[in-house]
Design an enzyme around this catalytic site. Sequence first.
Site, PDB file in Angstrom:
ATOM      1  CE  LYS A  87      -4.483   1.449   2.122  1.00  0.00           C
ATOM      2  NZ  LYS A  87      -5.227   1.144   3.587  1.00  0.00           N
TER       3      LYS A  87
HETATM    4  O1  G3P Z   1      -9.504   2.299   4.089  1.00  0.00           O
HETATM    5  C1  G3P Z   1      -9.345   3.532   4.741  1.00  0.00           C
HETATM    6  C2  G3P Z   1     -10.092   3.850   6.022  1.00  0.00           C
HETATM    7  O2  G3P Z   1      -9.241   2.995   7.012  1.00  0.00           O
HETATM    8  C3  G3P Z   1     -10.128   5.099   6.458  1.00  0.00           C
HETATM    9  O3  G3P Z   1     -11.370   5.071   6.905  1.00  0.00           O
HETATM   10  O4  G3P Z   1     -13.004   5.915   8.346  1.00  0.00           O
HETATM   11  O5  G3P Z   1     -10.718   6.682   8.870  1.00  0.00           O
HETATM   12  O6  G3P Z   1     -11.829   7.589   6.791  1.00  0.00           O
HETATM   13  P1  G3P Z   1     -11.863   6.267   7.792  1.00  0.00           P
END
Ligand code: G3P
Length: 218
Positions: A87
Site C-alpha cells: 500500500k
Molecule cells: O480504508 C481507509 C480507511 O481505513 C479510512 O477510513 O473511516 O478513517 O476515513 P476512515
Amino acid sequence: MKFFIDTANLDEIREANNMGILDGVTTNPSLMAKEGITGEQNILQHYVDICEIVDGPISAEVISTDFEGIVKEGEYLATLHKNIVIKVPMIEDGIKAIKHFTKKGISTNCTLIFSAGQALLAAKAGATYISPFLGRLDDISSNGMDLIAQIRQIYDNYTFDTQILAASVRHPMHIIQCAEIGADVATVPLKAIKALLNHPLTDSGLEKFLADYAKGNS
Ligand code: G3P
C-alpha cells in the site's frame, strides 16, 4: 464485488472470514495503532498473522515517503507472504514506486485517492488497486460516491486493469451504492458488513415460521 475488511483486529478478521464472504484485508498505520500494534517487528508479525487467517490480498502500508525508502520497505513487505499487497501513498515518489513494483510483478494498492486525476495517474503506473476514500470526502461536504462513478467511467473508457477498492466506507448504503456503480472491491469495517444482514421483515418472518412450526409439532 469483492469484500475486504478494513481493520487490524484479528478477532474481527476471523469473524468476517468465518462468515465465508471475505476476499481480503486492508490495514493502515492508524488501524494498527488502534489495536495497540506498535514497533516494526510487531507490525510485520501482525501482517503474517493476518495472512494466516485470510487467503486473499492483504494490504500492508509503507511509511516511507521517498522513492528509495518506499521501494526498500515494499520489497521487504512483499517477502513476508505471497498475498501481501504493498500500500503506497498517492504522492509523486509513490507513483514512481508503483511503476517499479509493477515491473517487478509486486501487487500494489495506491492509497489516499481523492480525485479522478490521482486515480488516472495510479492506473497509468500500473497499480493493482486504488483506494478512493469515500467517507472522508463526504466528511468535507464533497460526494465520495460521485468520485467512484467518475473513476469507473475513466477506467472503463480505457479498459485499465486497476481495480477500484472503495475505502473509508462507513455504512451499508455506501456498500450498496459501490456495488451499483461497479466498484471492484469495497473495504469495510465489520459493523457495516454485519449491518447488511438486518431487515425487520426477515426477523418477523422467521419468528412466524418458527412459531407456526412449533404449533404444528407440539
Ligand atoms: O480504508 C481507509 C480507511 O481505513 C479510512 O477510513 O473511516 O478513517 O476515513 P476512515
